[in-house]
Structure formats: structure tokens, C-alpha cells
Design an enzyme around this catalytic site. Structure first.
Site, PDB file in Angstrom:
ATOM      1  CG  ASP B 108      28.489  16.882 -92.051  1.00 29.21           C
ATOM      2  OD1 ASP B 108      29.374  16.598 -92.883  1.00 29.21           O
ATOM      3  OD2 ASP B 108      27.698  17.822 -92.209  1.00 29.21           O
ATOM      4  CD  GLU B 109      29.313  14.483 -96.904  1.00 31.25           C
ATOM      5  OE1 GLU B 109      28.981  13.742 -97.838  1.00 31.25           O
ATOM      6  OE2 GLU B 109      29.281  15.718 -96.960  1.00 31.25           O
TER       7      GLU B 109
END
Lengths: 364, 442
Positions: B108-109
């Protein structure tokens, strides 16, 4: 036992016998060397129960006898002694080694616990010129497996070849197979085809390496024996059925390639840097070898070759391909292909003595 | 890198990613506290929680039971890793349109180097606004962003920007931006480090920046010197785009410590399958297989085996893993966790075998079998097709397995360290039964 001998000869005797001592002994007695002195000879023996080595040297035997001592200790002290005469004397508990001014005592082990070491008796079945025996082992042994789960493949098949009245040495790990026909002197008629641990054969090649002596071979009490000068190596045989390899030989109906061995070795070595598997492209007048490791890098190299037949692309494990190419004994190498999914053949140029069959890798 | 213009490094971080995806799939969750990880009656930990749940003191990596006490009214979900992966890839697709220099930092990053994209797309801050707007419009997911000249400042920036915000730190303003923030905001400052620093009277990043690097080094070792640079906003690390995975690992903690070794063996097969599927997706094969075993008293052991022929087939991996497991097994001792790690990764290919017999062509047949299974799973989800021996293991079929943890939570869940462990627990996916499921990839 009281014996004296020149340090040089004694050391070489002990170091040779030490080759038979396993680094991972299952029983303490197997870490020892059996030393026998009788009728003007000093004999050193070792075994790991799979293979035994028995080697001898002339010595002045004042009192015959035998003992077992730690091979490592005896080897270490022999290596470090100064040149000159060395006396070895066994007492009740210790073997005493005396050199100019020095006295070294090594705790004795029980000679009666030491396994029986086979002694060569009678004539050899056949004799092979040392150099050609060694090169046959070197050319085939790398194809042998080290996977103990399939014991048969950890050995090399030595079978008589009645057509040429020689023997054929065959090894395979099921991914590639190497065979070499060896000329022998003497009759192979009595030879029983057998599978000998490849580890033992490598040891025979190493021991024979230092001399030009012939390697004499025979079967005795269901064991294979090799005699090189004053050394005898005895090996247990591997039970089981060696795979039927003759049906595998690629006909090479589709494509044949001939090129310089050294050139191909160099290209394969470079390609290996970039991947485990080689995409091996065969085109009208050249080969193209490509490798890749995703997200790391890739390689592409072309090399001129005489190609007859169809163009094709086939995948190989780079290591297996290199082993095969390196094992070729001629300046030029010949390769034959039937199909990208079927075994390919690597062989000596214009000779049928050495063949290396390699199963391709299906590339994605 | 542009020599005249300062670097423009973007850190983009999806807000409560797992929860946001769950809400996308089930809009009824909107506005309610959501906790992903499993049921509070189970032994797992919180993998992700929504801001509504955080208001009750819940945070990720907290035991589920504790979360259950703090926030009993929350919606507890097992998690659907395939769905998360699907959306992670869609986000990545958008990011890729702006720069090839992307360093994924998890599912998610990611970090993006926007230094070179001024000519094509305009000023970095404009690009960041566009990226966030597109993620929101095309995927319906909130993302926070930090933009600065370095990775560390951008990372802190996106943290400060949450939820759903954007912080830009102009060149030269790094130290000033960091100074008032509490030290815990700096990446790498965990509870232990934070306590050490508090004992020294250091509360803000500014306090930290004032301390001589040598002093910090004497307390924290070589990490202290790096931390001191970071506190002053200095971080010259380049992005590492497309770093090839060094290993692939999966591990599972049992719901209850078990002496059912057959269950452990079946679990090993499932893990081998998952690892190999990840390998095949990346076109890789392994040459080194490891099995990890943790007993109920937390004694943890690993055993390795090196292969001569690289493989990407779970059948081969499992055969080796089974033997390694036998070697580690202490009969009568309960097992808490089991894991499989594959390393020594090389480009894939299937080595054929020479001899006729029962094994003839087995490898090639397995190869096409695995390929077909992969295709089915790509369309219909992992559990759409299962082996008899593993079909009982998935959470919706049997409750004794708590979770399957990727080595790290990461794109394709494949770039974990061999030691694995990760932090958060993620459920293996369930069959696609809910509506609103994305059409492919999960």
C-alpha cells in the site's frame, strides 16, 4: 612390530592410505590406519566400508606385527618429520615413531576391531592404460548423481563392450548421461557388468593420477578391485538396475552443429553469469545463446557454427551444458538435435567414443 | 538525476488500505469501525483498522482479543488479500504512467522519483495532485502523499498528511518541517528507541537534530548516525526500483498449537503451493528451500536444502519441505507456527528427465498442470481449486488455521525476507462470493 623406512616413502604411503579414511566416520576404528609389517614390506590400509585402500612400501622389518592408529595423527606427524630414516615401533599401548632426535607416541586402537581389508589375489580381468582410464572417469563422472535417494545413479556403470572388446563407462543423474568407450588389454569376457560408486572411481583416478602405471581391474568376492602399482582400491558395488540408456541416443536427424569447443565453452561461461537456463538458438550459420534472470539482467551472444538441417531453439540447464562441452576430448565439438523437447547429443568430433546426452529445459 | 533541479521524491501511502478496499467492496461498511485480521475470539493480530476503530485505541499488530475488548462494535473481517493485491496493482498502474523510477515499499505504499518528469507532466506538486485525484476518481481509494527532496522527509510528510492529504516540503525547508514533530514520526523510531531518546530528554525531531551525531551513535550504534542525518532532513538514498525478490516465503500460525503433524504437513503443502505460485508469477525458480518451525514454547528452528536443479513446482518443494520438517520435528512437542521460504532465485525453466518409467515426463506434466491451475486461480481466486489434502485448511472451511502471513505485506506478497514474520496477519482469501468483486486478479 619394529620397522624402519625412509621418511619420504613412509609419508607417501600414509598419505595414500589416508585417502580412504572418511572425514565423517561412523565407527571410531574407521578413523584409523591399519599398519602391517611383514616380509620386508610395510602395508597401510584404510576403509570407509564402501571403499578400501591397501598400499605397500619396501621397508626394513626387524619385527613383524600389526597395529591400528589414528590416521590423522600419523599423517600429520609424517608430513612434518625431517628427511631421513624413521623407525616405527608398536608397543602395548602406543605406536612409537622415532626420527632424528624426536620420539612421538600415538595411542593404538584395537587391530582386531578393524574391518577385513580385501587382498588382491590372482590375475587381473583386464588392464587399462592409466591415462585413458583417468580421462574416461573425468569425462563421465560429472554426469553422476549425488542424490542418495536414487543410489543406482550415484554410481557409474562399467560394462563390457563385446564389439570393441573394451569396456564402456556410463554415468547419469537422469538429466544428462555421459558415456565413454575405453580400450583395454586382456579379455573382458569374464567381467561382470556392475555399478561402482562414482566417488570411488574419482578416488581411483586421483590415485592413478601421479603415475603412468596401468590400472588393472578385476572382480573378486562381488567387489570391484583396481590395482595401480603398489596400491589396491576395492569397492563395494551398487545393487540395482542401471537405466536402459541405449534407447536414448538422439539420432540427430533434424539438426547437426559443429564448432570449436573452446569458443563454445567461453560463450556458455559468459551466458551462465546471467541465468541458470540457456536459450540455445541454432540458425543457418551461427548459434545464439541467451540467458536472463528477471529484474537482474540478461545476456545475448552469437557464435559462428557449421549447421546442417533445420533451425531450432532449445533450452538447456547452463551447468549441464557446460559439463558436457567441457568433457569433449576433441578440438571441435559436434551437437545433434531431434526436437526441442527431446534429448540432445554432444560428442567428440568424428568419433563415437564419447557421448553426452542432455535433456533440455522447457523454457517459459 | 537532474543536476540543476533538486530531487522531487514522492511517498504515496494508501489510507487504511485494507479497510478502504473492504468498504469499496461493501459500501455498508462506510462510517463504521472496521478491523481486518479476523475474529476477536481468535488468536490473530489486527492487520489493518479504520480511523473509526483507531478512535477506540485499536492499532495494527494489536492482538485481536484486545481489539475486541476495546471496540466490540467494530466489523471484524478476515481480509481478502487477493482483492488488496488487485487494487494495489491498479494503483501501481497509475503510478507507472508518471515515472519508471518507482520503489514499492509494501502493498500500500511506494516511493516515486518525479525529478525528471517536469518536462512531460509539469511541476511535481501538480503531478502529485493529479495522481491523487486519479486514484480517487478511478479506484475510489484515498491516498496520502508527501513530496520533498528525500525519501525520509516525504515518508514523514505522507504520515503527517493523513488522512487523505498532501504535504509538500520545499527544498531547504526539510529540517524546519521535521523539527516540531515528535521523534516517533521518524521512520525507524519504534517504542524502544523512542524510550531511549525520551530518557535523554529528546522529544522532538528538532531536539534530535541538535544532538551531535557522535553522541547519538554512542547510544544507538551506527543507526544513530543515520538517524541524526534523517533528523536534519538529510537523506541521499536513491530509489531502488524493480528490486528483484531475494526470497519468497509464507508462514502460518495455527489457531491452537498442534501435535497433529498430518495437519502441519498439509499446511506445508499449502504454503509450498503459495510460494511456488508467487515464483511462477515472477518467472522465477528456487534453488534453496527452507522450512521454519516454531514450537509452543517459541523455540524456533530453520532447516535448509539446496537443489541442483532449480524448481518452481510445489510438488518438488513439498517433497523437500516434508523431509526438512521430519528433521526438525520433535515428537510430542506442540507446533505453533510453520513456514516455507524459497531463496536462491533464478530464471524459471522446467528440466526434463531422460528415462522412461513411472517418472518419465512427470516434471513436464506437472509443469503444465501447475500452469493450468495458476490460470484458473488468476480468474477465480486461490481457493477456487484446491488439493484434497489442503482443502480443509482454508479459513472458510476449517477454523483451526489462523492466517497465512506473507513474509512481508508486499506486492505479490513475494519479496519477503527468508526469516519472514512480517507484522500484520492477513487471511488467505475466500472464494469470490460477495458482489462487487473485481473481475480479474482476485
Amino acid at each position: 612390530m619394529i620397522v624402519s623406512c625412509d621418511r619420504e616413502k613412509l609419508n607417501s604411503l600414509v598419505q595414500t592410505a589416508l585417502r580412504g579414511v572418511s572425514s565423517r566416520v561412523t565407527m571410531p576404528i574407521l578413523s584409523g590406519l591399519l599398519i602391517n609389517a611383514e616380509s620386508g614390506e610395510l602395508v597401510a590400509s584404510s576403509t570407509d566400508l564402501e571403499m578400501s585402500i591397501r598400499t605397500r612400501v619396501e621397508a626394513s622389518v626387524k619385527e613383524s606385527g600389526s597395529t591400528v592408529v589414528s590416521g590423522k595423527l600419523l599423517g600429520d606427524i609424517m608430513k612434518s618429520l625431517p628427511p631421513g630414516e624413521v623407525t616405527v615401533e608398536s608397543g602395548e599401548k602406543y605406536l612409537v615413531v622415532r626420527s632424528t632426535g624426536g620420539e612421538y607416541r600415538i595411542k593404538e586402537l584395537m587391530p582386531e576391531d578393524f574391518p577385513q581389508i580385501p587382498v588382491w589375489s590372482g590375475d587381473a580381468s583386464f588392464k587399462v592404460q592409466g591415462g585413458s582410464f583417468i580421462s574416461a572417469i573425468h569425462q563421465t563422472s560429472r554426469a553422476s548423481s549425488s542424490d542418495e535417494k536414487r543410489p543406482v545413479l550415484t554410481g557409474s556403470l562399467i560394462e563390457k563392450n563385446l564389439e570393441s572388446s573394451g569396456v564402456r563407462m556410463v554415468a547419469t543423474d537422469s538429466y544428462r548421461l555421459a558415456w565413454k568407450d575405453v580400450e583395454v588389454s586382456g579379455s573382458v569376457a569374464e567381467w561382470e557388468d556392475c555399478i561402482i560408486p562414482t566417488k570411488t572411481l574419482n578416488e581411483v583416478a586421483r590415485l592413478a593420477g601421479g603415475s603412468d602405471a596401468d590400472v588393472e581391474t578385476k572382480m573378486q568376492d562381488k567387489q570391484a578391485m583396481f590395482r595401480i602399482g603398489t596400491m589396491v582400491v576395492t569397492s563395494r558395488l551398487i545393487e540395482g538396475q542401471f537405466p536402459n540408456y541405449k534407447q536414448l541416443i538422439p539420432k540427430g536427424e533434424k539438426t547437426t552443429v559443429v564448432l570449436a569447443k573452446e569458443d563454445l565453452v567461453a560463450v556458455v561461461r559468459r551466458a551462465m553469469i546471467f541465468g541458470h537456463n540457456i536459450r540455445f538458438g541454432v540458425y543457418s550459420d551461427h548459434l545464439r545463446l541467451t540467458t536472463e534472470t528477471p529484474e537482474v539482467g540478461d545476456s545475448k551472444e552469437e557464435i559462428a557454427a557449421e549447421v546442417s538441417g533445420e533451425e531450432m531453439e532449445i533450452g538447456f540447464n547452463a551447468g549441464y551444458l557446460l559439463d558436457g562441452v567441457l568433457a569433449v576430448d576433441t578440438e571441435k565439438i559436434e551437437m545433434r538435435f531431434d526436437d526441442p523437447q527431446k534429448p540432445a547429443l554432444i560428442k567428440d568430433f568424428e568419433s563415437e567414443e564419447f557421448k553426452y546426452i542432455i535433456m533440455p529445459v522447457r523454457l517459459r | 538525476m537532474n543536476a540543476t533541479k533538486p530531487r522531487a521524491i514522492l511517498h504515496i501511502d494508501m489510507d487504511t488500505f485494507f479497510c478502504s478496499v473492504e468498504r469499496l467492496l461493501d459500501p455498508a461498511l462506510e462510517g463504521r469501525p472496521v478491523i481486518v485480521g479476523g475474529d476477536p475470539s481468535q488468536r490473530g493480530v489486527v492487520a489493518a483498522c479504520s480511523y473509526e476503530a483507531r478512535a477506540f485505541g485499536v492499532h495494527s499488530a494489536m492482538p485481536l482479543a484486545r481489539a475486541g475488548r476495546l471496540c466490540p462494535q467494530a466489523v471484524y473481517l478476515r481480509g481478502d488479500f487477493q482483492a488488496y493485491l488487485y487494487y494495489s496493482r491498479r494503483v501501481r498502474d497509475i503510478l507507472c504512467e508518471y515515472t519508471p523510477t518507482i520503489e514499492p515499499a509494501g502493498i500500500d505504499e511506494a516511493y516515486l522519483d518525479l525529478t525528471g518528469c517536469r518536462l512531460a507532466f509539469g511541476e511535481p506538486a501538480v503531478v502529485v495532485r493529479e495522481i491523487r485525484a486519479r486514484i480517487a476518481a478511478e479506484l475510489g481509494l484515498p491516498a496520502s502523499a508527501g513530496l520533498s527532496t528525500s525519501k525520509v522527509v516525504s515518508k514523514v510528510g505522507s504520515k503527517v498528511a493523513k488522512p487523505n492529504g498532501f504535504v509538500e516540503v520545499p527544498p531547504g525547508g526539510e529540517a524546519g518541517f521535521l523539527a516540531p514533530l515528535p521523534v516517533e514520526k521518524l521512520p525507524g523510531v519504534g517504542p524502544v528507541c523512542s524510550t531511549t531518546l525520551t530518557d535523554l530528554g529528546i522529544r522532538t525531531v528538532g531536539d534530535l537534530a541538535l544532538l551531535p551525531p557522535e553522541a547519538l551513535e554512542s547510544v544507538l550504534g551506527s543507526w544513530g548516525r543515520v538517524l541524526s542525518e534523517h533528523a536534519r532532513g538529510e537523506d541521499r538514498r536513491r530509489l531502488e526500483p524493480g528490486r528483484a525478490p531475494k526470497s519468497v516465503s509464507r508462514e502460518t500460525t495455527f489457531d491452537n498449537d498442534t501435535i497433529d503433524y498430518e495437519l502441519v504437513r498439509c499446511t506445508l503443502l499449502l504454503l509450498a503451493e503459495k510460494c511456488c505460485r508467487a515464483l511462477r508469477a515472477d518467472g522465477l525458480a528456487t534453488t534453496r528451500i527452507a522450512v521454519k518451525l516454531r514450537h509452543s514454547d517459541f523455540r524456533t528452528y530453520m532447516k535448509f536444502r539446496t537443489l541442483k536443479v532449480p524448481t518452481d513446482q510445489e510438488q518438488t518443494v513439498f517433497a523437500a519441505a516434508g523431509e526438512l520438517f521430519e528433521g526438525l520435528l520433535e515428537r510430542g512437542v506442540r507446533i505453533r507456527l510453520v513456514g516455507v521460504a524459497l531463496s536462491g532465485l533464478v530464471g524459471a525453466g522446467c528440466q526434463g528427465e531422460l528415462f522412461e518409467g513411472p517418472a518419465a515426463g512427470r516434471s513436464l506434466k506437472l509443469d503444465s498442470l501447475n500452469e493450468s491451475i495458476d490460470r484458473i486461480r488468476e480468474r477465480f481466486g486461490f481457493s477456487s481449486i484446491l488439493r484434497g489434502s489442503t482443502s480443509e485448511l482454508l479459513p472458510d472451511r476449517r477454523s483451526s488455521l489462523r492466517d497465512t502471513i506473507p513474509g512481508r505485506l508486499h506486492e505479490a506478497a513475494s519479496e519477503g525476507s527468508a526469516a519472514g514474520g512480517g507484522g500484520a496477519a492477513v487471511r488467505v482469501p475466500q472464494p469470490a462470493t460477495r458482489s462487487g468483486r473485481p473481475p480479474r486478479g482476485c
